[in-house]
Design a protein around this motif. Structure first.
Motif, mmCIF file in Angstrom:
data_model
loop_
_atom_site.group_PDB
_atom_site.id
_atom_site.type_symbol
_atom_site.label_atom_id
_atom_site.label_comp_id
_atom_site.label_asym_id
_atom_site.label_seq_id
_atom_site.Cartn_x
_atom_site.Cartn_y
_atom_site.Cartn_z
ATOM 1 N N SER A 189 0.791 -1.167 -0.139
ATOM 2 C CA SER A 189 0.175 -0.010 0.133
ATOM 3 C C SER A 189 0.699 1.150 0.120
ATOM 4 O O SER A 189 0.384 2.287 -0.100
ATOM 5 C CB SER A 189 -0.967 -0.100 1.067
ATOM 6 N N VAL A 190 2.145 0.953 0.008
ATOM 7 C CA VAL A 190 3.140 2.273 0.027
ATOM 8 C C VAL A 190 3.634 2.360 -1.376
ATOM 9 O O VAL A 190 4.270 1.286 -1.741
ATOM 10 C CB VAL A 190 4.030 2.053 1.113
ATOM 11 N N VAL A 191 3.532 3.277 -2.103
ATOM 12 C CA VAL A 191 3.719 3.457 -3.575
ATOM 13 C C VAL A 191 4.738 4.307 -4.096
ATOM 14 O O VAL A 191 4.682 5.494 -3.569
ATOM 15 C CB VAL A 191 2.170 3.334 -4.508
ATOM 16 N N VAL A 192 5.683 3.896 -4.753
ATOM 17 C CA VAL A 192 6.424 4.823 -5.581
ATOM 18 C C VAL A 192 6.368 4.726 -7.063
ATOM 19 O O VAL A 192 6.247 3.529 -7.489
ATOM 20 C CB VAL A 192 8.070 4.423 -4.979
ATOM 21 N N HIS A 193 6.416 5.839 -7.802
ATOM 22 C CA HIS A 193 6.371 5.491 -9.327
ATOM 23 C C HIS A 193 8.153 5.699 -9.724
ATOM 24 O O HIS A 193 8.565 6.602 -9.300
ATOM 25 C CB HIS A 193 5.450 6.797 -9.869
ATOM 26 N N HIS A 194 8.317 4.974 -10.833
ATOM 27 C CA HIS A 194 9.385 5.114 -11.372
ATOM 28 C C HIS A 194 9.530 5.196 -12.870
ATOM 29 O O HIS A 194 8.861 4.462 -13.470
ATOM 30 C CB HIS A 194 10.150 3.822 -11.202
ATOM 31 N N HIS A 195 10.026 6.367 -13.316
ATOM 32 C CA HIS A 195 10.188 6.626 -14.789
ATOM 33 C C HIS A 195 11.814 6.409 -15.243
ATOM 34 O O HIS A 195 12.363 7.547 -14.981
ATOM 35 C CB HIS A 195 9.565 7.655 -15.170
ATOM 36 N N PRO A 196 12.351 5.222 -15.490
ATOM 37 C CA PRO A 196 13.834 5.135 -15.736
ATOM 38 C C PRO A 196 14.442 6.133 -16.610
ATOM 39 O O PRO A 196 13.897 6.582 -17.719
ATOM 40 C CB PRO A 196 14.071 3.941 -16.072
ATOM 41 N N SER A 197 15.423 6.869 -15.894
ATOM 42 C CA SER A 197 16.068 7.827 -16.848
ATOM 43 C C SER A 197 16.851 7.067 -18.123
ATOM 44 O O SER A 197 17.229 6.175 -18.222
ATOM 45 C CB SER A 197 17.134 8.437 -15.885
ATOM 46 N N ARG A 198 16.777 7.837 -19.297
ATOM 47 C CA ARG A 198 17.433 7.713 -20.355
ATOM 48 C C ARG A 198 18.925 7.613 -20.430
ATOM 49 O O ARG A 198 19.544 7.303 -21.141
ATOM 50 C CB ARG A 198 16.829 8.175 -21.446
ATOM 51 N N THR A 199 19.493 8.399 -19.374
ATOM 52 C CA THR A 199 20.888 8.507 -19.254
ATOM 53 C C THR A 199 21.491 7.354 -18.412
ATOM 54 O O THR A 199 22.666 7.663 -18.230
ATOM 55 C CB THR A 199 21.026 9.904 -18.607
ATOM 56 N N ARG A 200 20.947 6.540 -18.027
ATOM 57 C CA ARG A 200 21.626 5.514 -17.390
ATOM 58 C C ARG A 200 22.565 4.824 -18.199
ATOM 59 O O ARG A 200 22.429 4.303 -19.475
ATOM 60 C CB ARG A 200 20.527 4.238 -17.097
ATOM 61 N N ASP A 201 23.628 4.214 -17.719
ATOM 62 C CA ASP A 201 24.696 3.304 -18.247
ATOM 63 C C ASP A 201 24.343 1.934 -17.684
ATOM 64 O O ASP A 201 25.017 1.648 -16.701
ATOM 65 C CB ASP A 201 26.060 3.921 -18.071
ATOM 66 N N SER A 202 23.809 1.267 -18.598
ATOM 67 C CA SER A 202 23.352 -0.093 -18.133
ATOM 68 C C SER A 202 24.629 -1.203 -17.865
ATOM 69 O O SER A 202 24.699 -1.871 -17.056
ATOM 70 C CB SER A 202 22.464 -0.797 -19.044
ATOM 71 N N ARG A 203 25.599 -0.937 -19.038
ATOM 72 C CA ARG A 203 26.716 -1.726 -18.736
ATOM 73 C C ARG A 203 27.602 -1.564 -17.636
ATOM 74 O O ARG A 203 27.961 -2.673 -16.909
ATOM 75 C CB ARG A 203 27.652 -1.534 -20.305
ATOM 76 N N LEU A 204 27.943 -0.073 -17.293
ATOM 77 C CA LEU A 204 28.670 0.260 -15.931
ATOM 78 C C LEU A 204 27.815 -0.351 -14.879
ATOM 79 O O LEU A 204 28.645 -0.854 -14.137
ATOM 80 C CB LEU A 204 28.863 1.622 -16.176
ATOM 81 N N ARG A 205 26.317 -0.138 -14.852
ATOM 82 C CA ARG A 205 25.681 -0.695 -13.770
ATOM 83 C C ARG A 205 25.919 -2.103 -13.492
ATOM 84 O O ARG A 205 25.776 -2.464 -12.074
ATOM 85 C CB ARG A 205 24.163 -0.242 -13.812
ATOM 86 N N ARG A 206 25.703 -2.746 -14.593
ATOM 87 C CA ARG A 206 25.968 -4.374 -14.352
ATOM 88 C C ARG A 206 27.270 -4.857 -13.731
ATOM 89 O O ARG A 206 27.477 -5.567 -12.658
ATOM 90 C CB ARG A 206 25.779 -5.107 -15.652
ATOM 91 N N ARG A 207 28.339 -4.142 -14.219
ATOM 92 C CA ARG A 207 29.762 -4.312 -13.670
ATOM 93 C C ARG A 207 29.844 -4.020 -12.210
ATOM 94 O O ARG A 207 30.506 -4.774 -11.437
ATOM 95 C CB ARG A 207 30.663 -3.739 -14.497
#
Length: 309
Positions: A207-225
Motif C-alpha cells: 500500500s506504499v507506492v513509488v512511481h519510477h520512470h527510468p532515466s534515459r541517461t543510465r549506463d546499463s553496462r557500467l551498472r551491471r559491472r
C-alpha cells in the motif's frame, strides 16, 4: 487510511522527510521535486546532490522554495544519502532517486505502519514502472516472500529497494548508512545484512507506492559491472567463504563477457584487504533466511520456465 489529496495530513506533519539522490539530471530531479512538493503530507524535502555540474543546484534554489539542497563535495554515489540524512530531524526518512516519486498518501501510510509496528525498521515500497504502471519485478519477488510474517504488516524481507523505502531515521544512522566504497549498485544489500544481523526487520508494503520512470541517461553496462563487483565485495564483508568465492567467480565471468576483465578484476581484487579487515559474517539465522528466499526464487524461476516452454 484516507488521505485528502488537497490538504496536508496533520497527523504526519513534521514526522517524515524525503531524501532525493541526484547527479547531473536537472530535468528529472525538477520533475520529481514538483511531484513531491504537491504531496498532501508535505514532507520536509532534501536533495543529496552528488556534485552535479549541469546547474542542478542553481535550478532548484531558483525555482523551488522549501527544498533543502545538501551539496556533496564530490560524487559519493549512494553514500550521498548519508550527508542528507545527517540533516534530517524527523522520526522517519523516505528515499527516492531523481527519476522516482512517492504517490500521494503513501508517506502517511508509512508513518502509520511504523508507528504501530515498533519491530519494523524499514518499509520497502511497491514500485510502479512507467506510464503503464507495471509492477517492478523485484516487488513481485518481495510480495511472494516465503519468510514467516509473524503478524507483521507485510511480508518480511532479506533486502529492500534503496530508492523506494522508508527508514526509521535513528536506525539508518545506527547502521552507518551506505558504504562509500560501494558507490552505486546493490549498495543496500550490505545495509540489509547488518540490519538483519542486529535483529531488525525489513517489510514489503503493497500500500506504499513509488512511481519510477527510468532515466534515459543510465549506463546499463557500467551498472551491471558495479552490481557484480559490489556483490563480491559484500560477500567478502559479511557472508561465508563459499558464498564469497561464488560471488567473485560470477563477477569475473561478467567482467570477461563485458570485455573489462583486465582493468576491473584487478581493481576488485585490490580491495580484498579492505574487505577482509572489515569482515564480520552474519549470524546463521540470517543465512538461513537468505537460503529460504533463494530457494523460493529458484522454484519460481523453474515454474516460469516450464510455463514458457
Amino acid at each position: 487510511m484516507t488521505i485528502d489529496a488537497h490538504y496536508p495530513d496533520r497527523s504526519v506533519a513534521h514526522r517524515i522527510s524525503v531524501v532525493v539522490l541526484t547527479h547531473n539530471r536537472a530535468k528529472e530531479v525538477m520533475h520529481t521535486l514538483s511531484r513531491l512538493l504537491a504531496l498532501p503530507e508535505q514532507p520536509e524535502l532534501f536533495v543529496a546532490d552528488n556534485a552535479s555540474t549541469d546547474g542542478t543546484v542553481e535550478l532548484i534554489k531558483a525555482g523551488l522554495r522549501g527544498v533543502r539542497v545538501v551539496r556533496c563535495p564530490s560524487n559519493l554515489g549512494a553514500a550521498g544519502r548519508n550527508l542528507a540524512v545527517a540533516c534530517v530531524s524527523t522520526d522517519y526518512v523516505a528515499f527516492c532517486d531523481d527519476d522516482m516519486w512517492w504517490e500521494a498518501g503513501s508517506l502517511a501510510r508509512a508513518v502509520h505502519v511504523l508507528d504501530t509496528s515498533p519491530g519494523v525498521a524499514v518499509l520497502s515500497a511497491r514500485v510502479l514502472v512507467g506510464e503503464s504502471l507495471e509492477l517492478d519485478e523485484t516487488c513481485i519477488r518481495m510480495r511472494n516472500s516465503p519468510l514467516e510474517s509473524r503478524d507483521l504488516p507485510g511480508p518480511p524481507l532479506t533486502g529492500y529497494i534503496a530508492g523506494a523505502c522508508v527508514f526509521r531515521t535513528d536506525v539508518f544512522r545506527a547502521v552507518g548508512g551506505y558504504e562509500p566504497r560501494l558507490f552505486i549498485g546493490g549498495e543496500e544489500e550490505l545495509v540489509a545484512l547488518d540490519l538483519l544481523a542486529s535483529g531488525r526487520t525489513i517489510v514489503y508494503l503493497d500500500s506504499v507506492v513509488v512511481h519510477h520512470h527510468p532515466s534515459r541517461t543510465r549506463d546499463s553496462r557500467l551498472r551491471r559491472r558495479m552490481l557484480a563487483r559490489n556483490a563480491a565485495w559484500i560477500s567478502w564483508l559479511r557472508l561465508p567463504l563459499h558464498d564469497a568465492c561464488c560471488a567473485t567467480g560470477r563477477a569475473f565471468a561478467l567482467l570477461w563477457r563485458e570485455g573489462t576483465f583486465a582493468r576491473d578484476a584487478l581493481a576488485m581484487i585490490g580491495a580484498l584487504p579492505w574487505a577482509l579487515a572489515r569482515r564480520r559474517v552474519v549470524p546463521r539465522s540470517v543465512l538461513a533466511m537468505r537460503r529460504q528466499v533463494h530457494a523460493a526464487e529458484q522454484r519460481q524461476k523453474e515454474v516460469d520456465r516450464r510455463a514458457a516452454s
